[in-house]
Structure formats: C-alpha cells, structure tokens
Scaffold this motif. Structure first.
Motif, short mmCIF file in Angstrom:
data_model
loop_
_atom_site.label_atom_id
_atom_site.label_comp_id
_atom_site.label_asym_id
_atom_site.label_seq_id
_atom_site.Cartn_x
_atom_site.Cartn_y
_atom_site.Cartn_z
N SER A 34 0.87 -1.26 -0.09
CA SER A 34 -0.09 0.02 0.01
C SER A 34 0.80 1.18 -0.07
O SER A 34 0.31 2.25 -0.40
N ASP A 35 2.19 1.10 0.39
CA ASP A 35 2.89 2.35 0.46
C ASP A 35 3.97 2.55 -0.84
O ASP A 35 4.77 3.29 -0.77
N ILE A 36 3.44 2.10 -1.90
CA ILE A 36 4.00 2.30 -3.12
C ILE A 36 3.65 3.80 -3.87
O ILE A 36 2.55 4.04 -4.01
N LYS A 37 4.74 4.66 -4.31
CA LYS A 37 4.50 5.83 -4.69
C LYS A 37 4.03 5.55 -6.26
O LYS A 37 4.16 4.85 -6.66
N THR B 225 15.54 -2.56 4.67
CA THR B 225 16.88 -2.27 5.39
C THR B 225 16.73 -2.97 6.67
O THR B 225 17.68 -3.58 7.01
N GLN B 226 15.42 -3.23 7.25
CA GLN B 226 15.46 -3.98 8.43
C GLN B 226 15.80 -5.53 8.25
O GLN B 226 16.66 -5.87 8.91
N GLU B 227 15.14 -5.76 7.07
CA GLU B 227 15.60 -7.39 6.78
C GLU B 227 16.98 -7.48 6.65
O GLU B 227 18.00 -8.41 6.89
N LEU C 278 12.07 4.13 -4.17
CA LEU C 278 11.28 3.25 -3.20
C LEU C 278 10.57 4.11 -2.30
O LEU C 278 11.11 5.24 -1.82
N THR C 279 9.43 3.56 -1.79
CA THR C 279 8.89 4.36 -0.86
C THR C 279 9.53 4.35 0.52
O THR C 279 10.33 3.44 0.83
N SER C 280 9.42 5.02 1.49
CA SER C 280 9.72 5.08 2.76
C SER C 280 9.63 3.84 3.61
O SER C 280 10.32 2.97 4.36
N GLY C 281 8.27 3.60 3.33
CA GLY C 281 7.74 2.12 4.08
C GLY C 281 8.56 0.95 3.59
O GLY C 281 9.09 0.16 4.23
N THR C 282 8.79 0.84 2.11
CA THR C 282 9.58 -0.34 1.43
C THR C 282 10.96 -0.08 2.04
O THR C 282 11.66 -1.20 2.40
#
Lengths: 391, 391
Positions: A2-5, B50-52, B41-45
């Motif tokens: 859902s967070d894709i720009k 990066t967490q992974e 990429l979005t900040s969510g992605t």
C-alpha cells in the motif's frame, strides 16, 4: 504494497509493458497464456496492459485455428500499420529520409545531395519540407508519428545531443542538432551515429532477430562499428565504444587523423586503399583496374582483403559476437570476395569457434543508416513505451 | 495490484534489495531518507527491506553528528565483519586461497605449488583441507560463509561450469569443476576465468568504485582481459568477450595457438618476449640482460613496449573505458616503464580523449585473481541477495 508511490507504480507499469512488447517481438505472435508464462506477470496484469497496448494501436489480436479439431486461439501481434516512424540519415555528401510503418517497412523514401553545403541550417532547410510533408501525410491518415530517428557521422556527444568532432564534416562540430530538430518538427527526436544506427537496423529489423550479440562494421570513407551485446547497444564510457577503424593493424604504419599510426582505417577505408594503390582518385577506378587484371591494383586488393581478414579476426576475439555484418559504401565492391574472406578468417580462429563464425552482408543496402534511424525509435519504444507514446 | 503472483513479488523484493545494496555500496554511508530519494522506493519499503538486511547482518546503522549543532543522523553502512567469503585462484602452476570479510579484506591467505600435477582431483585434494579449515573457522565464529568464488584459466563454458580448452592446462578440459566443488564443500560456488575475476576485483574492491567502464588486462604466459561496461562484466555470445591477446598486431606475424597470426600474445606475453629475444629461457634472465645494458635485450624491450602501446590504443578505441588496468605476472617487470608507455599512448589518441585517458596498475598485486574470486561472490550478492543468502 500500500505504500508504493505513484511514480514508482508508473515505472513498474512501463517496465511490464516493455517486457510484454519485447516478448511479442521475440515471438512475432503469442497468446496471453504464453505471455503470462514468459513474462512472469499475472494474467490480470497481462489482460490490463495488453488491452492498453491494443488501445494505443501498438498490438492487435489475431485468431488462428490450431490442430485438427480447429480449436481457435487468440494471438497477439504487432499492429504494424497504425503508426509512422520517420528516419533521417545525414552523411557528409547526401541525405536520405524514410517514412516507415512500425516495423521499418519503407512507405516512402527521399534522397538528396548536400555536397558542398557546410552550414547545418542550410542542410536542414533542404530536408525540412520533405519531413513536413511526411508529417502532413501521417496527420491526414490519422496515424501518429512515433518519432524522428536521426543517423549522423560520429562521434557524438550523447548527453548534449550534438556532434563532437566528426572528421571531414566541417560546420557541424558542436551543432545542437537534437534541440533544433525538436523545435522544427515538434516530434520526439532520437540521434545516433551512423555505424550504431546501422547496427540497430540489424538488431530490430534484420539479422538481430536471431542474434543478440552482433557487430556491424561500416567501411567507406572511414571505418566504424556498432556493437550490440545481449540485445543492447554498447556505448562505452564516453559514447565512443566500437571505434574499430582505429585498431592498430600495422606497426609503425601511416599516421591516422585520430593520432595513432597503422590504424585499419588508414589501410582499409576508401582513402586508405587509394593511398596504397596510388593509381587513381576513385574507388571505381581502382576496381576497374582490378577487373582489368592490373597487377598493382590486384596486389593492393589482396593486401586490402588480408587487412580485412586480420581485423575481422580481431573483432571475433575481442567482441565475441554471433555474427559480424559488413556494410558501408565500400562493401558492394568487396562483396564478391566475401566467400574467400570467410574461408581465410575461419582458418585463423580457435577450432571450437570455426563452426559458429558468421560474417554476413548488411540487410538494407544503401538505406541501412536511414532504416537504422527508424530502428532507433523502435528500440526506444520497446524500452520505454510510455515515454515514446505520451507527449 | 491484488493479482500479483508470489513469485513475482519475490522477484520485485530481490530487485529492490539489490537496488538498496547497490546504492549503499556507491555511497558507502547513506541515510534512509537519501535511500528513498535515490532508489525511487517508498519510505515504507526502505524501512522494511533495510530492517531485513540488518537482520541478515549485511548492513548496520551508524550514527553521525552533522554540522555545528551536532544533529544526529542514522546512516546505513555495510556490516563488513559478519560474513565470510572464500576466494580460490587456480593457475597453471600455483593456487591461492583467501578468506575475507564482506568487502574483500583478507583475513587469511594460503598459497601452494601445483606444478606438474595435472589431475584436477589431485589439485583439489591439496586445496580441500585449507578451505575446510576456513569453513571450520567461520562456523566456530558463527559467521556464515556467503560463497566460494573461483578464478581459473579461461576460456570456460559458463553454462555447464567447466573449462573449454585452456592452453597449457592439460587434464582440465571439460572437467566439471563447479559441480565437484559444490559437492566437496556444500557452499554456493561461482566461477570465472582469471582475467575476468581480476576485472571484478577492481570493479568491486578497487578502481571500479569510481569507474563503471574498465578494462583489466592481464599479461603473463598469455594475455587476456576482463571488460566491465556500465558496471557489468561483458561476456559475449559464447562467453569469450575480451580475448585481447588475440588481436592482430603484426601482419603475417608468427602463428599463434589460437590459429591467427601476429597476435599480441605471440609478441607481448612472456613466451612471446623470450621467443623474440632468443637470449635465454626466463623472464628474469631477459630483464637482467636489459638492466645490464645488453643491446639486443633492450631492442626487444623497446619493441615490447611499442606493441603494448599499440595494443592499449586499440583497447581505448574499441572499448572506450574510463581506465585500463594492467596486471599479471609480467606487469611487475614493466611497471617502471609505465610513465613512458602512458606518454606514448597519450600522443596517439584523439585529442579530446587525451585528458581522460587513464592507465593504472592493478590494485591487489599477486592476489588479484583470488580477490577477484571473492569479488565474484560479492557481485552476485549485490545482484541477487536472496539467492546468495538463502539455501
């Protein structure tokens, strides 16, 4: 997801469209089910994007019956006659303009002489009405013009869209040809040097359908090349990849315009042959002498062929192509010697490479550059369809 | 986007991870905000991936204070010491094994002599305990081994993972080295020919950080190269791109093992120099004679340098690299002549190319191939992180 720009979604959409267009191009006709398999996209995505491509008029459905029971399958193909591409070739002495369908099939072509005209503006003034009339024709028929491809003598500065320092092409150095053409015609403009445009003609409309790694060598007043590797034109760090005329072929040889000595171009180009022969001023005169049995001319020819063979072996060893394609103004004079050249080259490469070695003539004769200019537009369409289709 | 297949999502995830890893590599240290800007990429992605990657131990956070007010920023960097890579170089006479961290920094290295051992199995029997002890060390420390990179004499068949017909390397033709190594060590195995491995060492850990287009030329018993264009190793149609030792440099020259005549390798390799000199059996003897002022040896050296210069000019003109890097067993003997070679090459290229022309020595000396084997693993990690990380 859902967070894709939106900008990223658009990029993904374009990549997926490019993937579909490329896959259809490779297979000529293909079903949606096969597209799902080959692209890795879902059937929903395939349905949506092929629908959009059909609306753009780029592809169309075509029914075929299959097997004895006559089951009907809907295949997708390119819709070749719903768009126009215009290709312009400017050489040092001539120009050629072709109007083609989507697949580079020529609908109209115009050639002209520009010998002695050194001001780019004057050359473009001569060319402009022809292109305008092609645009008018397309408008009349309701066919969008996808773009104007241009083939010019290299080397060129791709970033700024102007020529670098083309030898024997006074007046054009630094000329902002791309901007000027965009302004004159309001079309998307793509520019490439002539050797690379020629390679692209093969890559998209010629031998490249079966060869993803090819080298196109153009021999005329100079010697240049376009190199396609894994389907992509290789450009190099400064856009100068493939200056094969400037490989060193003879130690301590004649000094070349590039600064090197013993370049293939100093030996095997038209001026190179005439310099070594020193029996006349034109390549026609040289081959006339050859065919009359003139001893010096025949010795010079044998030498020329030997240099050609040596250069071709170098090209096989350094670029590892599926096929080397020969073209340019000198090639028609040499074509009768091609079987001999091939045999000699074959005898001088790795044993395991002999079987796969292919040397072929160019597919589009004197229109190679202009068709290449068209192929340049087509290739950009397949790589970034939305960028080419939308204003 | 509800109709996206899991396999496609996984592919997109891997591409995005690769994008992130590549961007961090380019910038060495970068904030998440900058990653959003640079990757698209979005900040969510970015947060999730990066967490992974942090959980995998590939990257880590690092705080820096910035500006006079000391505002703290969290930067992402490679976590270099949480994984092991093993690089193996097998040459005709020696082997070298290096154990490195993620960035190719050598933690342990072992060399050995295999002169006279022609059975691949015997060579691997010699090598195996060293690699096993490195794996044992990694296990003890709890550090995953990302893979085993291998550099071997080319040319090789990449599809089947065995050697084609390496000259002077009896017993290895057709040997399924990749399968055997996978079986012996249970690691992911990546194989490349030595010249290309050397080029990859530069691409990832050497001069390639600033040059996306480079040519690595290795000169020794033979002459070969690895060509990187736009950051990618160019392989050619048959995996034989860059056989630069087999460019024709002298018309009607000596016949080469490849079948051609007048190849650079027949002139400029160690055997080529000794053949032309005919004053002794070793390259040490030749350079001893040179430094003693022996006239014939010095003439032969001048000729050798001239051939080198001619070949380098050809490489500039055909590959258009940012930089040509010189290495191999012959290079240390030639390094003192590099300024002279550079000056001559500069005087023989296009005026506009003179400023940008760079010729440099290799970064890793005698360990170039082994470090290249490590770089091969690292490059595969950056291109397909999930494939390398997961079993």
């Amino acid at each position: 997801m859902s967070d894709i720009k939106p900008i990223y979604l658009q990029k993904v959409k374009q990549q997926n469209m490019a993937n579909i267009l490329q896959t259809i191009w490779e297979h000529e006709a293909i079903s949606r089910v096969e597209l799902v398999e080959l692209t890795g996209l879902t059937s929903g995505t395939i349905t949506n994007l092929t629908q959009e491509l059909i609306q753009w008029g780029l592809i169309r459905e075509s029914e075929t019956s299959q097997g004895s029971v006559g089951r009907r399958r809907v295949m997708l193909k390119y819709h070749t006659d719903r768009h126009i591409i215009i290709g312009l070739d400017i050489s040092r002495t001539t120009f050629e303009i072709v109007m083609t369908d989507l697949m580079g099939r020529v609908m109209k072509s115009i050639e002209g002489n520009i010998t002695g005209i050194s001001a780019p503006e004057q050359v473009l003034d001569l060319i402009e009405p022809h292109i305008q009339s092609m645009i008018a024709y397309a408008n009349l028929k309701g066919l969008p013009v996808l773009g104007l491809g241009v083939s010019i003598p290299g080397p060129m500065d791709k970033v700024n869209g102007h020529l670098l320092s083309p030898p024997n092409f006074p007046g054009w150095e630094g000329y902002p040809i791309k901007d000027v053409l965009v302004k004159r015609f309001g079309l998307k403009v793509f520019i490439e040097d002539d050797a690379r445009a020629s390679a692209l003609a093969e890559r998209w409309f010629g031998l490249g359908r079966k060869s993803q790694d090819l080298v196109f060598v153009t021999m005329g007043m100079g010697i240049g090349s376009g190199v396609v590797s894994k389907g992509e034109l290789v450009v190099g760090s400064n856009g100068l990849f493939g200056q094969v005329g400037h490989m060193t072929l003879v130690p301590k040889g004649s000094v070349c315009a590039c600064g090197n000595e013993g370049c293939w171009e100093t030996l095997g180009s038209i001026p190179g042959i005439l310099r070594r022969w020193s029996g006349g001023d034109t390549i026609d005169a040289f081959f006339h002498a050859v065919h009359q049995g003139d001893k010096l001319a025949n010795e010079c020819l044998q030498e020329t062929l030997y240099y050609l063979e040596s250069a071709l072996i170098t090209l096989f060893n350094i670029y590892d192509p599926d096929v080397i394609i020969l073209g340019g103004k000198l090639y028609p004079y040499l074509s009768m010697y091609l079987p001999e050249v091939k045999a000699h080259v074959k005898s001088r490469v790795y044993a395991f490479a002999q079987e796969r070695l292919r040397i072929e003539p160019s597919s589009f004769g004197t229109s190679q550059n202009a068709i290449g200019a068209v192929a340049l537009v087509f290739g950009n369409l397949l790589k970034g369809p939305l960028q080419v289709l939308t204003q």
